[in-house]
Design a protein around this motif. Structure first.
Motif, mmCIF file in Angstrom:
data_model
loop_
_atom_site.group_PDB
_atom_site.id
_atom_site.type_symbol
_atom_site.label_atom_id
_atom_site.label_comp_id
_atom_site.label_asym_id
_atom_site.label_seq_id
_atom_site.Cartn_x
_atom_site.Cartn_y
_atom_site.Cartn_z
ATOM 1 N N TRP A 40 12.560 -24.749 74.317
ATOM 2 C CA TRP A 40 12.166 -26.002 73.656
ATOM 3 C C TRP A 40 13.239 -26.368 72.624
ATOM 4 C CZ3 TRP A 40 7.546 -28.794 74.485
ATOM 5 C CH2 TRP A 40 6.628 -28.194 75.351
ATOM 6 N N LEU A 41 13.638 -27.612 72.646
ATOM 7 C CA LEU A 41 14.582 -28.124 71.654
ATOM 8 C C LEU A 41 13.898 -29.233 70.861
ATOM 9 C CD1 LEU A 41 17.851 -28.381 73.773
ATOM 10 C CD2 LEU A 41 17.064 -26.482 72.385
ATOM 11 N N LYS A 42 14.071 -29.203 69.577
ATOM 12 C CA LYS A 42 13.470 -30.191 68.691
ATOM 13 C C LYS A 42 14.581 -31.009 68.042
ATOM 14 C CE LYS A 42 10.678 -30.450 64.443
ATOM 15 N NZ LYS A 42 9.973 -29.653 63.406
ATOM 16 N N MET A 43 14.404 -32.340 68.053
ATOM 17 C CA MET A 43 15.440 -33.217 67.507
ATOM 18 C C MET A 43 14.762 -34.367 66.763
ATOM 19 S SD MET A 43 18.594 -35.115 69.494
ATOM 20 C CE MET A 43 17.496 -35.995 70.600
ATOM 21 N N ASN A 44 15.277 -34.696 65.578
ATOM 22 C CA ASN A 44 14.783 -35.828 64.797
ATOM 23 C C ASN A 44 15.768 -36.983 64.870
ATOM 24 O OD1 ASN A 44 12.474 -34.456 63.894
ATOM 25 N ND2 ASN A 44 13.614 -33.484 62.230
ATOM 26 N N LEU A 45 15.250 -38.175 65.129
ATOM 27 C CA LEU A 45 16.063 -39.383 65.203
ATOM 28 C C LEU A 45 15.513 -40.426 64.244
ATOM 29 C CD1 LEU A 45 16.627 -39.859 69.048
ATOM 30 C CD2 LEU A 45 18.189 -38.865 67.378
ATOM 31 N N GLN A 46 16.410 -41.196 63.622
ATOM 32 C CA GLN A 46 15.996 -42.263 62.708
ATOM 33 C C GLN A 46 17.025 -43.385 62.750
ATOM 34 O OE1 GLN A 46 15.847 -41.160 58.552
ATOM 35 N NE2 GLN A 46 14.441 -42.819 58.031
ATOM 36 N N ARG A 47 16.531 -44.587 62.931
ATOM 37 C CA ARG A 47 17.426 -45.755 62.889
ATOM 38 C C ARG A 47 17.915 -45.970 61.467
ATOM 39 N NH1 ARG A 47 13.820 -50.298 64.685
ATOM 40 N NH2 ARG A 47 15.623 -51.579 64.154
ATOM 41 N N ALA A 48 19.186 -46.331 61.329
ATOM 42 C CA ALA A 48 19.760 -46.524 60.004
ATOM 43 C C ALA A 48 19.130 -47.718 59.293
ATOM 44 C CB ALA A 48 21.276 -46.699 60.105
ATOM 45 N N ASP A 49 18.927 -48.804 60.026
ATOM 46 C CA ASP A 49 18.330 -50.011 59.441
ATOM 47 C C ASP A 49 17.775 -50.856 60.580
ATOM 48 O OD1 ASP A 49 21.719 -50.807 58.796
ATOM 49 O OD2 ASP A 49 20.573 -51.437 60.562
ATOM 50 N N ASP A 50 17.246 -52.027 60.232
ATOM 51 C CA ASP A 50 16.638 -52.892 61.250
ATOM 52 C C ASP A 50 17.667 -53.472 62.205
ATOM 53 O OD1 ASP A 50 14.159 -54.136 58.913
ATOM 54 O OD2 ASP A 50 14.029 -52.499 60.384
ATOM 55 N N ALA A 51 18.935 -53.520 61.796
ATOM 56 C CA ALA A 51 19.970 -54.066 62.683
ATOM 57 C C ALA A 51 20.390 -53.074 63.758
ATOM 58 C CB ALA A 51 21.194 -54.477 61.860
ATOM 59 N N THR A 52 20.059 -51.820 63.586
ATOM 60 C CA THR A 52 20.406 -50.799 64.586
ATOM 61 C C THR A 52 19.580 -51.026 65.851
ATOM 62 O OG1 THR A 52 20.833 -49.237 62.800
ATOM 63 C CG2 THR A 52 20.583 -48.332 65.020
ATOM 64 N N PRO A 53 20.184 -50.894 67.035
ATOM 65 C CA PRO A 53 19.434 -51.121 68.288
ATOM 66 C C PRO A 53 18.189 -50.248 68.367
ATOM 67 C CG PRO A 53 21.782 -50.932 68.729
ATOM 68 C CD PRO A 53 21.594 -50.584 67.299
ATOM 69 N N ARG A 54 17.167 -50.790 69.040
ATOM 70 C CA ARG A 54 15.913 -50.068 69.221
ATOM 71 C C ARG A 54 15.946 -49.206 70.490
ATOM 72 N NH1 ARG A 54 11.598 -52.499 66.270
ATOM 73 N NH2 ARG A 54 12.307 -54.308 65.078
ATOM 74 N N ARG A 55 16.682 -49.667 71.501
ATOM 75 C CA ARG A 55 16.693 -48.970 72.793
ATOM 76 C C ARG A 55 17.896 -48.029 72.861
ATOM 77 N NH1 ARG A 55 18.793 -50.144 78.125
ATOM 78 N NH2 ARG A 55 17.470 -49.245 79.756
#
Length: 634
Positions: A40-55
């Protein structure tokens, strides 16, 4: 990272604080070798701001992992589950890509936690890359260009060996042919192209090939070493060792096909390493004992070994998965097959030299013996001369084929490599429109290479008698209209105007694919040799119980000398393409052979400075011919 030795842990269990504390940091890529555990690998992701792509797209390598599950947790509700792996048929993959590819959506700027669950019976190593849509397209196009070059080299070598096998019964050529095919299939399997193009609904085949093909490569390369270097007579002990290892490889392949791949995988990798490690010292030993081609085999083995040995070392967990371990096999195998092709050519030269020496000895012997012995010597000499002529003819055809292939493919390959390197190094500085222009030019060069290879393969198929035509009713006018659409851009580029005239339904008895290549060659020739601003006439008509297609241009025309060799293979005419286009000298020869194979005829009418007109005629479909006869009788 968390290792689930039991393989039965669920996501809900892993979410417990006690198990969360057991996750350990993972530095670099995951490489667990052959294991029964689930990782199992665990990874956290977070968009920098609202201008960062969602997909976002996550591309995972390698392509041979059995079961990949991606869980994307949400604040409320059940997590999103994405499935991939070679146990899922390609047509059922979430995104159809040669590597496992999944898409995720980050709807807000909060931290999103992803869990990868990895399980496989093959070696477990894993690397994931996160892309937005733009960067993924650029990376994918670049890698596709490199893979196209690799597959092109391998296919050219396979065709070259196929031609050699038809003229030479040397068993080493057959072993080399098997080695080339096994290497190509292994490369396609590792890169995921077997599932993508050949086995879209056969996951069992996709699953077994990565394990079987390396053993076939080791087996065929070992057999080639024994036959090409003649180990049985030069080094009997080394030959015995190779034969024992070959038997072991056969046993390993049999066990894998029987479903025991997890149990024998480690043993198979170790046996492969042992066998590969013997290639360099054995070829060096044979070369030092006076067999010069052994040095070329030594060089080929060293280059191939440096790339191929990375795979079992990676599979056994000795090396981490990286770019070199992923693509070292392709680089090493491409160079290896080229060097071995040179070794084959050198061996042919040695055979010719040996035949010449034998001929001289036989001539001297004939002078010292009587009439009966002299007659026998002359008979043997004649046989040797015939064999030498066959070898020289085969060698010349091989050299002609390779020189044409190298010359014709070098320019588009150089252009594609240059543009792809430019995109790779400066893609973030090049405007989008200019990137599209480069990609279009790469695509055009690829089509040009495909046209060249198709003509060469067509010519080889016709000369070897392998051409198979399936005649049925073909509407010449409809076919012409379909093909002419493909040349609209070429016509615009040279400011040419095509005037098409088709009589109402001209139905002939012909092969559709063959007629497509005939019309394609004739129309492309007319465009090549037409100056800018001129007209090209394309006409389909019915004349004297036959269907006729005619293409007429306003080019420089053909001299009487040109017309005498117009339909011969590799002919070069005095007229040259008006915009510097490529011409291999095969097109009209292919047209003539294809038309005559269908019971038709091809003609040319031209005068210097007055353009040229090419006509083909084929028998009408019997029902159409009968209706025409009845109409005239009425």
């Amino acid at each position: 990272m968390f290792e689930d030795v039991s393989g039965k842990r669920s996501l809900q269990e892993l979410m417990r604080p006690t198990l969360q504390q057991q996750f350990v940091p993972l530095h670099g890529n995951l490489n667990a070798g052959y294991t029964h555990s689930v990782y199992w690998l665990k990874m956290n992701l977070q968009r920098a701001d609202d201008a960062t792509p969602r997909r976002w797209l996550i591309e995972m390598t390698p392509a041979m992992l059995d079961d990949i599950r991606l869980y994307q947790t949400v604040t409320h509700g059940e997590p999103y589950i994405h499935l991939a792996g070679d146990h899922i048929a390609f047509n059922r993959q979430e995104i159809r890509h040669h590597y496992p590819l999944l898409q995720i959506y980050l709807d807000d700027t909060q931290v999103h936690t992803l869990y990868f669950r990895l399980q496989t019976t093959s070696a477990l190593f894993f690397r994931a890359n996160l892309f937005n849509e733009t960067s993924f397209t650029e990376e994918s196009n670049f890698l596709s260009g490199l893979m196209g070059i690799y597959y092109g080299i391998m296919l050219a070598i396979i065709v070259y060996n196929g031609l050699l096998m038809m003229s030479d019964r040397d068993v080493s050529i057959r072993h080399y042919f098997l080695l080339s095919i096994s290497t190509l299939i292994a490369g396609m399997s590792v890169n995921g192209h077997v599932a993508m193009y050949l086995a879209r609904d056969w996951p069992w085949l996709v699953d077994i090939l990565p394990a079987v093909t390396p053993q076939l490569i080791v087996l065929s390369s070992s057999m080639f070493m024994c036959s090409f270097l003649k180990l049985k007579s030069r080094t009997p002990k080394a030959n015995l060792v190779f034969r024992l290892l070959q038997a072991c490889s056969v046993v390993m392949v049999t066990c894998m096909l029987a479903g025991y791949q997890p149990q024998v995988a480690t043993i198979a990798q170790l046996l492969g390493l042992i066998q590969l490690s013997l290639y360099v010292p054995v070829s060096l030993l044979v070369a030092r004992r006076g067999y010069a081609p052994g040095y070329i085999v030594l060089l080929a083995s060293a280059v191939w070994l440096s790339g191929t040995v990375l795979i079992p070392l990676r599979n056994l967990g000795v090396l981490d998965s990286n770019w070199l371990t992923d693509f070292g096999f392709q680089i090493g195998s491409a160079l290896e097959v080229i060097f071995l092709a040179l070794a084959q050519a050198y061996k042919v030269r040695l055979l010719q030299k040996e035949h010449d020496q034998t001929q001289k000895q036989l001539l001297k012997l004939s002078q010292r013996t009587g009439y009966e012995l002299d007659a026998k010597v002359r008979l043997r000499t004649a046989e040797l001369q015939q064999l030498i002529q066959q070898l020289e003819k085969s060698d010349k055809e091989k050299n002609d084929f390779l020189s044409i292939a190298v010359h014709d493919l070098k320019s588009p390959l150089t252009s594609m490599i240059g543009m792809s390197e430019l995109l790779l190094n400066l893609y973030h500085r090049i405007p989008k429109e200019e990137q599209q222009s480069y990609l279009s030019r790469i695509n055009a060069n690829g089509k040009r290479m495909m046209h060249i290879v198709t003509n060469l393969l067509d010519m080889n198929a016709m000369e070897s008698g392998d051409l198979k035509l399936q005649k049925h009713t073909v509407n010449l006018g409809k076919l012409l209209n379909e093909i002419s659409l493909q040349y609209e851009e070429m016509l615009k580029a040279k400011d040419l105007t095509a005037i098409i005239h088709c009589e109402e339904e001209v139905l002939v008895c012909a092969d559709t694919n063959a007629m497509t290549r005939v019309l394609d060659n004739l129309i492309s020739n007319a465009i090549k040799f037409s100056p800018a601003g001129k007209f090209i006439w394309l006409t389909v008509s019915q004349i004297d119980k036959k269907g006729r297609f005619e293409v007429r241009d306003q080019g420089p025309g053909l001299s009487i000398k040109d017309q005498q060799s117009l339909f011969t293979k590799f002919s070069k005419l005095s007229a040259v393409p008006t915009a510097g286009e490529h011409s291999s000298g095969l097109g009209l020869s292919i047209v003539k052979k294809l038309i005559e194979a269908q019971g038709g005829a091809v003609y040319c009418n031209s005068h210097t400075g007055e353009g040229a007109s090419f006509m083909i005629e084929l028998p009408l479909v019997p029902s159409v011919l009968a209706q025409s006869t009845v109409a005239r009788a009425g």
